[in-house]
Design a protein around this motif. Structure first.
Motif, PDB file in Angstrom:
ATOM      1  N   PHE A 353      75.286  39.174 -19.037  1.00 45.42           N
ATOM      2  CA  PHE A 353      76.251  40.128 -19.575  1.00 45.42           C
ATOM      3  C   PHE A 353      75.820  41.520 -19.118  1.00 45.42           C
ATOM      4  O   PHE A 353      74.751  41.995 -19.494  1.00 45.42           O
ATOM      5  CB  PHE A 353      76.304  40.029 -21.100  1.00 45.42           C
ATOM      6  N   MET A 354      76.645  42.159 -18.326  1.00 43.72           N
ATOM      7  CA  MET A 354      76.234  43.349 -17.593  1.00 43.72           C
ATOM      8  C   MET A 354      76.862  44.614 -18.172  1.00 43.72           C
ATOM      9  O   MET A 354      78.083  44.704 -18.304  1.00 43.72           O
ATOM     10  CB  MET A 354      76.608  43.188 -16.120  1.00 43.72           C
ATOM     11  N   GLY A 355      76.009  45.582 -18.521  1.00 45.38           N
ATOM     12  CA  GLY A 355      76.493  46.872 -18.990  1.00 45.38           C
ATOM     13  C   GLY A 355      76.461  47.013 -20.494  1.00 45.38           C
ATOM     14  O   GLY A 355      76.362  46.033 -21.239  1.00 45.38           O
ATOM     15  N   ARG A 356      76.592  48.252 -20.949  1.00 43.39           N
ATOM     16  CA  ARG A 356      76.457  48.538 -22.377  1.00 43.39           C
ATOM     17  C   ARG A 356      77.623  48.007 -23.207  1.00 43.39           C
ATOM     18  O   ARG A 356      77.475  47.762 -24.402  1.00 43.39           O
ATOM     19  CB  ARG A 356      76.325  50.046 -22.580  1.00 43.39           C
ATOM     20  N   TYR A 357      78.787  47.848 -22.591  1.00 45.23           N
ATOM     21  CA  TYR A 357      79.977  47.466 -23.346  1.00 45.23           C
ATOM     22  C   TYR A 357      80.214  45.958 -23.370  1.00 45.23           C
ATOM     23  O   TYR A 357      81.173  45.496 -23.986  1.00 45.23           O
ATOM     24  CB  TYR A 357      81.211  48.171 -22.769  1.00 45.23           C
ATOM     25  N   THR A 358      79.341  45.191 -22.720  1.00 43.74           N
ATOM     26  CA  THR A 358      79.559  43.752 -22.616  1.00 43.74           C
ATOM     27  C   THR A 358      78.725  43.018 -23.657  1.00 43.74           C
ATOM     28  O   THR A 358      77.601  42.565 -23.380  1.00 43.74           O
ATOM     29  CB  THR A 358      79.224  43.250 -21.201  1.00 43.74           C
ATOM     30  N   ALA A 359      79.266  42.896 -24.851  1.00 42.66           N
ATOM     31  CA  ALA A 359      78.580  42.141 -25.908  1.00 42.66           C
ATOM     32  C   ALA A 359      78.606  40.655 -25.574  1.00 42.66           C
ATOM     33  O   ALA A 359      79.605  40.134 -25.053  1.00 42.66           O
ATOM     34  CB  ALA A 359      79.265  42.383 -27.252  1.00 42.66           C
ATOM     35  N   GLU A 360      77.537  39.969 -25.871  1.00 45.57           N
ATOM     36  CA  GLU A 360      77.477  38.519 -25.635  1.00 45.57           C
ATOM     37  C   GLU A 360      78.614  37.797 -26.338  1.00 45.57           C
ATOM     38  O   GLU A 360      79.120  36.779 -25.834  1.00 45.57           O
ATOM     39  CB  GLU A 360      76.113  37.985 -26.096  1.00 45.57           C
ATOM     40  N   ALA A 361      79.040  38.314 -27.487  1.00 44.38           N
ATOM     41  CA  ALA A 361      80.111  37.663 -28.250  1.00 44.38           C
ATOM     42  C   ALA A 361      81.401  37.535 -27.446  1.00 44.38           C
ATOM     43  O   ALA A 361      82.190  36.607 -27.668  1.00 44.38           O
ATOM     44  CB  ALA A 361      80.375  38.437 -29.544  1.00 44.38           C
ATOM     45  N   LEU A 362      81.636  38.440 -26.507  1.00 47.66           N
ATOM     46  CA  LEU A 362      82.834  38.337 -25.674  1.00 47.66           C
ATOM     47  C   LEU A 362      82.815  37.042 -24.872  1.00 47.66           C
ATOM     48  O   LEU A 362      83.847  36.399 -24.670  1.00 47.66           O
ATOM     49  CB  LEU A 362      82.935  39.539 -24.725  1.00 47.66           C
ATOM     50  N   GLY A 363      81.633  36.676 -24.402  1.00 42.66           N
ATOM     51  CA  GLY A 363      81.499  35.440 -23.651  1.00 42.66           C
ATOM     52  C   GLY A 363      81.664  34.207 -24.501  1.00 42.66           C
ATOM     53  O   GLY A 363      82.105  33.156 -24.025  1.00 42.66           O
ATOM     54  N   ASP A 364      81.317  34.313 -25.772  1.00 44.85           N
ATOM     55  CA  ASP A 364      81.449  33.161 -26.661  1.00 44.85           C
ATOM     56  C   ASP A 364      82.902  32.743 -26.846  1.00 44.85           C
ATOM     57  O   ASP A 364      83.189  31.563 -27.089  1.00 44.85           O
ATOM     58  CB  ASP A 364      80.862  33.490 -28.039  1.00 44.85           C
ATOM     59  N   TYR A 365      83.806  33.704 -26.752  1.00 44.57           N
ATOM     60  CA  TYR A 365      85.178  33.415 -27.145  1.00 44.57           C
ATOM     61  C   TYR A 365      86.233  33.577 -26.058  1.00 44.57           C
ATOM     62  O   TYR A 365      87.118  32.732 -25.947  1.00 44.57           O
ATOM     63  CB  TYR A 365      85.561  34.309 -28.335  1.00 44.57           C
ATOM     64  N   CYS A 366      86.192  34.628 -25.271  1.00 43.30           N
ATOM     65  CA  CYS A 366      87.395  34.919 -24.512  1.00 43.30           C
ATOM     66  C   CYS A 366      87.201  35.594 -23.166  1.00 43.30           C
ATOM     67  O   CYS A 366      88.189  35.863 -22.481  1.00 43.30           O
ATOM     68  CB  CYS A 366      88.339  35.769 -25.364  1.00 43.30           C
ATOM     69  N   ALA A 367      85.974  35.900 -22.747  1.00 39.05           N
ATOM     70  CA  ALA A 367      85.814  36.593 -21.466  1.00 39.05           C
ATOM     71  C   ALA A 367      86.337  35.737 -20.319  1.00 39.05           C
ATOM     72  O   ALA A 367      86.983  36.221 -19.403  1.00 39.05           O
ATOM     73  CB  ALA A 367      84.353  36.967 -21.237  1.00 39.05           C
ATOM     74  N   GLY A 368      86.041  34.434 -20.369  1.00 37.63           N
ATOM     75  CA  GLY A 368      86.486  33.527 -19.319  1.00 37.63           C
ATOM     76  C   GLY A 368      85.437  32.511 -18.923  1.00 37.63           C
ATOM     77  O   GLY A 368      85.695  31.309 -18.928  1.00 37.63           O
ATOM     78  N   PRO A 369      84.214  32.937 -18.544  1.00 33.26           N
ATOM     79  CA  PRO A 369      83.156  31.978 -18.231  1.00 33.26           C
ATOM     80  C   PRO A 369      82.803  31.098 -19.436  1.00 33.26           C
ATOM     81  O   PRO A 369      83.004  31.492 -20.585  1.00 33.26           O
ATOM     82  CB  PRO A 369      81.976  32.880 -17.850  1.00 33.26           C
ATOM     83  N   ASN A 370      82.270  29.934 -19.132  1.00 34.55           N
ATOM     84  CA  ASN A 370      82.016  28.957 -20.189  1.00 34.55           C
ATOM     85  C   ASN A 370      80.854  29.373 -21.079  1.00 34.55           C
ATOM     86  O   ASN A 370      79.865  29.950 -20.609  1.00 34.55           O
ATOM     87  CB  ASN A 370      81.731  27.589 -19.577  1.00 34.55           C
ATOM     88  N   HIS A 371      80.964  29.069 -22.372  1.00 32.14           N
ATOM     89  CA  HIS A 371      79.867  29.395 -23.286  1.00 32.14           C
ATOM     90  C   HIS A 371      78.918  28.219 -23.506  1.00 32.14           C
ATOM     91  O   HIS A 371      77.956  28.333 -24.258  1.00 32.14           O
ATOM     92  CB  HIS A 371      80.398  29.948 -24.614  1.00 32.14           C
ATOM     93  N   VAL A 372      79.163  27.092 -22.853  1.00 27.89           N
ATOM     94  CA  VAL A 372      78.232  25.964 -22.922  1.00 27.89           C
ATOM     95  C   VAL A 372      77.179  26.198 -21.843  1.00 27.89           C
ATOM     96  O   VAL A 372      77.443  26.054 -20.650  1.00 27.89           O
ATOM     97  CB  VAL A 372      78.950  24.624 -22.710  1.00 27.89           C
ATOM     98  N   LEU A 373      75.971  26.577 -22.282  1.00 34.03           N
ATOM     99  CA  LEU A 373      74.957  27.105 -21.376  1.00 34.03           C
ATOM    100  C   LEU A 373      73.608  26.414 -21.572  1.00 34.03           C
ATOM    101  O   LEU A 373      73.315  25.898 -22.658  1.00 34.03           O
ATOM    102  CB  LEU A 373      74.780  28.610 -21.627  1.00 34.03           C
ATOM    103  N   PRO A 374      72.785  26.417 -20.530  1.00 26.32           N
ATOM    104  CA  PRO A 374      71.445  25.820 -20.665  1.00 26.32           C
ATOM    105  C   PRO A 374      70.553  26.643 -21.588  1.00 26.32           C
ATOM    106  O   PRO A 374      70.550  27.878 -21.533  1.00 26.32           O
ATOM    107  CB  PRO A 374      70.919  25.827 -19.228  1.00 26.32           C
ATOM    108  N   THR A 375      69.812  25.970 -22.447  1.00 21.78           N
ATOM    109  CA  THR A 375      68.905  26.616 -23.390  1.00 21.78           C
ATOM    110  C   THR A 375      67.466  26.169 -23.122  1.00 21.78           C
ATOM    111  O   THR A 375      67.203  25.361 -22.241  1.00 21.78           O
ATOM    112  CB  THR A 375      69.279  26.245 -24.842  1.00 21.78           C
TER     113      THR A 375
END
Length: 434
Positions: A353-375
């Protein structure tokens, strides 16, 4: 006072302390494995009857017959029509963005011909049937439905089967609505290891699938591990993680809330901040203390931060990147002035997640890329869920007459070197006929 660890790369014991902080044993204990093995054996032996027994035992409701486990598509459509307008609009926007991103991931078939006419290539085909496990009840995740179902549909999966537990028979309307808009073909009100077993081996009512995706508790994860080989699985996921790299110029309240956003998942979640600005680390710590009492899930957040959270002071940006690549986080926020200048140096991360305005939560719901990620540091060798996880690749080989003559000589020599004379003679026959 929140008991969050403080580390520094300048400390002599930094490496062992970091290793201890990152350590996570995702292997279930013997009792869980034994329970799951018994459930799988029962489903394989008794099918629907065992499924009904486990539904009554674990979900506390008793369908009269197994057919009542299926949620008709009309029921999914009803949920879509009755949820609040703002939820419907949010789902529509999320679906559009997730689908647009997924369309870019589609693998296409390809081939080429050599000068002698030999054809080589790769044929890409979708899975026939996939199973989607969705955590159920009132604490359900419609976002997980979208993130798993949409790539499958974009890939062209023939049939997508969703299973979702319904404790006490209660359905989550938002999950059903998400299933409707995402294009789930069939849905069943079952959960736990028994649902995984039913998807893997099939019962009289539940169709067997080729791959099972989606998150779940330790029993679900253990069951997925156990049926792997009979079916494919996406991954065995551990607790959620976030790593923030910050230059000290972002609002400390924002960073504190970003750390909270993963810590609120459960007590085992991990939230870590790296900065070379010691004063900024202190300001974030103060924000944590001030904001934590305002959070609905403050008890869970406090437990997660105390057990697996950390504020880490590094020497500089280069040091931060080195540590970030060691951690290999599920979610990485680069909250710095010029993230594009450094993102190429990040080798291991599930999502960046790049930049000050890109909260991780955006990726969880609606940014576009998948939120199923390696842990659990598996980003070192694995990738986010995507369309490619629902596609198979078959190699194409068609030797021309001239090509067979050439290739057969090489194959025969290598086969005889391995002592496999049938291989060699099989090749020789084609070579002699060419």
């Amino acid at each position: 006072m929140t008991d969050i660890q403080r580390l520094s790369t300048l400390d002599a014991d930094f490496q062992p302390r970091l290793a201890a902080l990152l350590a996570w044993d995702s292997v279930s204990d013997d009792l869980v494995q034994q329970t799951v093995a018994e459930i799988i054996r029962a489903i394989r032996a008794r099918g629907d009857a065992a499924l009904l027994d486990y539904t009554a035992r674990f979900d506390r409701w008793t369908p009269a017959t197994a057919t009542e486990l299926e949620l008709p598509r009309a029921r999914l459509a009803q949920a879509w029509q009755t949820i609040p307008t703002d939820q419907r609009e949010a789902l529509e926007l999320a679906v559009a963005r997730i689908r647009a991103y997924a369309e870019h991931q589609k693998l296409e078939s390809w081939s080429y011909r050599e000068p002698d006419g030999t054809l080589l290539g790769q044929q890409v085909t979708p899975l026939d049937r996939a199973g989607l496990y969705v955590p159920g009840g009132k604490a359900a995740y419609p976002s997980s439905v979208l993130m798993n179902a949409i790539p499958a549909k974009v890939a062209g999966v023939g049939e997508l089967i969703m299973v979702v537990p319904t404790p006490d028979g209660e359905l989550n309307e938002l999950v059903l609505a998400a299933a409707h808009i995402a294009g789930v073909d069939r849905a069943f009100a079952i959960g736990g290891a028994q649902a995984v077993a039913a998807l893997a081996y099939g019962t009289e009512t539940i169709p067997g699938v080729d791959k099972i995706v989606g998150p779940g508790n330790i029993y679900v994860a253990t069951a997925k591990r156990a049926v792997y080989g009979q079916v494919g699985i996406d991954m065995i996921a551990g607790p959620s993680e976030i790593l923030v790299v910050c230059d000290g110029a972002t609002d400390p309240d924002w960073i504190a809330m970003d750390l909270f956003s993963q810590a609120e998942h459960d007590e085992d979640a991990q939230s870590i901040l790296l900065s070379w600005d010691g004063g900024f680390l202190e300001r974030v710590a103060a924000s944590i203390e001030r904001l934590l009492p305002t959070m609905e899930r403050r008890t869970i957040i406090a437990a997660a931060l105390g057990a697996r959270g950390a504020l880490i002071q590094v020497r500089d940006l280069d040091d931060a990147i080195t540590v970030a690549n060691v951690i290999a986080p599920e979610h990485l926020e680069l909250s710095v002035a010029d993230p594009e200048a450094i993102v190429g140096r990040i080798r291991h991360a599930g999502a960046i997640f790049m930049g000050r305005y890109t909260a991780e939560a955006l990726g969880d719901y609606c940014a576009g890329p998948n939120h199923v990620l390696p842990t659990s540091r598996t980003a070192r060798f694995s990738s986010p869920l995507g369309v490619y996880d629902f596609q198979k690749r078959s190699s194409l080989i068609m030797a021309s007459r001239a090509g067979a003559a050439e290739l057969s000589r090489t194959a025969s020599v290598l086969a005889r070197g391995e002592g496999l004379t049938a291989h060699a003679r099989s090749a020789d026959y084609r070579g002699e006929a060419s």
